[in-house]
Design a protein around this motif. Structure first.
Motif, short mmCIF file in Angstrom:
data_model
loop_
_atom_site.label_atom_id
_atom_site.label_comp_id
_atom_site.label_asym_id
_atom_site.label_seq_id
_atom_site.Cartn_x
_atom_site.Cartn_y
_atom_site.Cartn_z
N SER A 1 0.84 -1.19 0.00
CA SER A 1 0.00 0.00 0.00
C SER A 1 0.88 1.24 0.00
CB SER A 1 -0.92 0.00 1.21
OG SER A 1 -0.20 0.15 2.41
N VAL A 2 0.40 2.31 -0.64
CA VAL A 2 1.19 3.53 -0.73
C VAL A 2 1.51 4.07 0.65
CG1 VAL A 2 1.26 5.88 -1.66
CG2 VAL A 2 0.15 4.06 -2.97
N ALA A 3 0.53 4.03 1.55
CA ALA A 3 0.75 4.54 2.91
C ALA A 3 1.86 3.77 3.61
CB ALA A 3 -0.54 4.45 3.72
N ASN A 4 1.87 2.45 3.46
CA ASN A 4 2.91 1.67 4.13
C ASN A 4 4.28 1.90 3.51
OD1 ASN A 4 3.90 -0.62 5.95
ND2 ASN A 4 4.54 -1.27 3.92
N ILE A 5 4.33 2.00 2.19
CA ILE A 5 5.63 2.26 1.53
C ILE A 5 6.26 3.52 2.10
CG2 ILE A 5 6.70 2.94 -0.64
CD1 ILE A 5 4.75 1.05 -2.07
#
Length: 363
Positions: free
Chosen positions: A324-328
């Protein structure tokens, strides 16, 4: 497999395209330094004494674009007088609305590739790894010898036998210089001070070819010899052509732009698949859609170098990594002014970058 050759190139910080990459990443760093949630896509183009800075910025940061651009030129070592023209608009509200959900979403569609192999200690293909090290060494020598100037390029051709690295066939170094040095002196300097300290002598033999400034005199360089634009060295920035690239450049883009952040994460995954002994080679393809928080697809290929099937390995990857973009952005801690440090000598295979860190995997 028959004997084959593979070639990759690198460039120094004074190459006009890299000048523009560094201007863009320095602007990004200043924006994130003031506003960690800045949405930036500000690029540069240079020709002769004109620097054009342009793009979109969605940020509360107050940025002196001209000061940053001129400071970059001085830092690189260009002391000529330059003029800066700026055309920066606010980010499109349609793009901003697509990204600014409750859960951070991709700032654009696209495909991204990651790659790693155990051919070098840096877990990078040999030719690009060696070309980067030569370019970095050339820059170091240039800053100690006023007969050399900032613009330069390197290129390495490696010979493989039955799929294994056998030797270095050709080393090419082109460097800008002053009139104070002859071509014979330049050749000796580059071989002794740049090539020999970098290239493993076990990979060099009597048939290895050294091409030093094969075009001859190289006095006019940088923007005075060619134009430059942000994002034109994406093969240099990635794997030297040894693995696919997604097509989107890195420099200028904030971490919501998955062209950059997801490509970094894909490298992080591949690097750790290889570092954990799960495969000798690993390639990963990701795809995203604008406004979506997670990838549309995740595809792995180990080229038959793993005891696991690609399907089994994908299960391991999905248990250990969150795309997910948030986790990256969170896992790699990307809302920091680190981007000017990535501009030169490759975005991968260099110690100290968060996507080059070791992660112990559960498998």
């Amino acid at each position: 497999m028959a004997k084959r050759y593979f070639t990759s190139e690198s460039v120094t910080s004074g190459h006009p395209d890299k000048v523009c990459d560094l201007i863009a990443d320095s602007i990004l760093d200043e924006a994130i330094r003031q506003d960690p949630y800045a949405h930036m896509a500000v690029e540069a183009t240079i020709k002769d004494d004109l620097i054009l800075v342009y793009g979109e910025a969605g940020t509360t940061a107050k940025i002196d674009y001209e000061k940053i651009a001129l400071g970059v030129m001085k830092k690189i070592g260009y002391n000529e007088e330059y003029h800066v023209l700026t055309k920066v608009n606010k980010q499109s509200p349609e793009i901003n609305n697509a990204v600014a959900h409750d859960e951070i979403s991709a700032g654009d569609q696209g495909i991204m590739f990651g790659y790693a192999d155990d051919e070098t200690e840096d877990l990078m293909p040999f030719a690009i790894d060696c070309a980067h090290k030569l370019a970095a060494k050339l820059e170091e020598v240039r800053r100690q010898d006023d007969r050399l100037r900032p613009d330069g390029k390197t290129q390495v051709t490696a010979e493989y036998d039955d799929g294994k690295l056998k030797r270095v066939d050709t080393i090419l170094v082109s460097t800008q210089h002053t009139e104070k040095i002859t071509q014979a002196e330049l050749r000796d300097l580059i071989i002794e001070k740049v090539i020999k300290p970098v290239v493993d002598p076990k990979l060099v033999d009597e048939n290895t070819k050294y091409l030093i400034n094969p075009s001859g005199s190289f006095i006019v360089g940088g923007s005075w010899g060619d134009s430059g634009t942000t994002g034109r060295k994406i093969v240099v920035d990635t794997y030297g052509g040894y693995a696919p690239i997604g097509g989107g450049c890195f420099s200028s883009k904030d971490p919501t732009k998955v062209d950059r952040s997801a490509a970094y994460y894909a490298r992080y995954v591949c690097r750790n698949v290889v570092a954990n002994g799960l495969a000798h080679k690993c390639q990963l393809e990701l795809s995203y859609a604008i406004g979506e928080p997670k990838p549309l697809s995740v595809t792995v290929d180990t080229f038959g170098t793993s005891k696991y099937t690609d399907e089994q390995l994908l299960d391991i990857i999905n248990k250990n990594f969150d795309f997910s973009v948030a986790n990256i952005i969170s896992e790699l801690n990307l809302r920091r002014p680190i981007y000017a440090s990535t501009t030169n000598y490759g975005h991968f295979g260099r110690k100290g970058l968060p996507w080059e860190a070791y992660k112990k995997l559960d498998f």
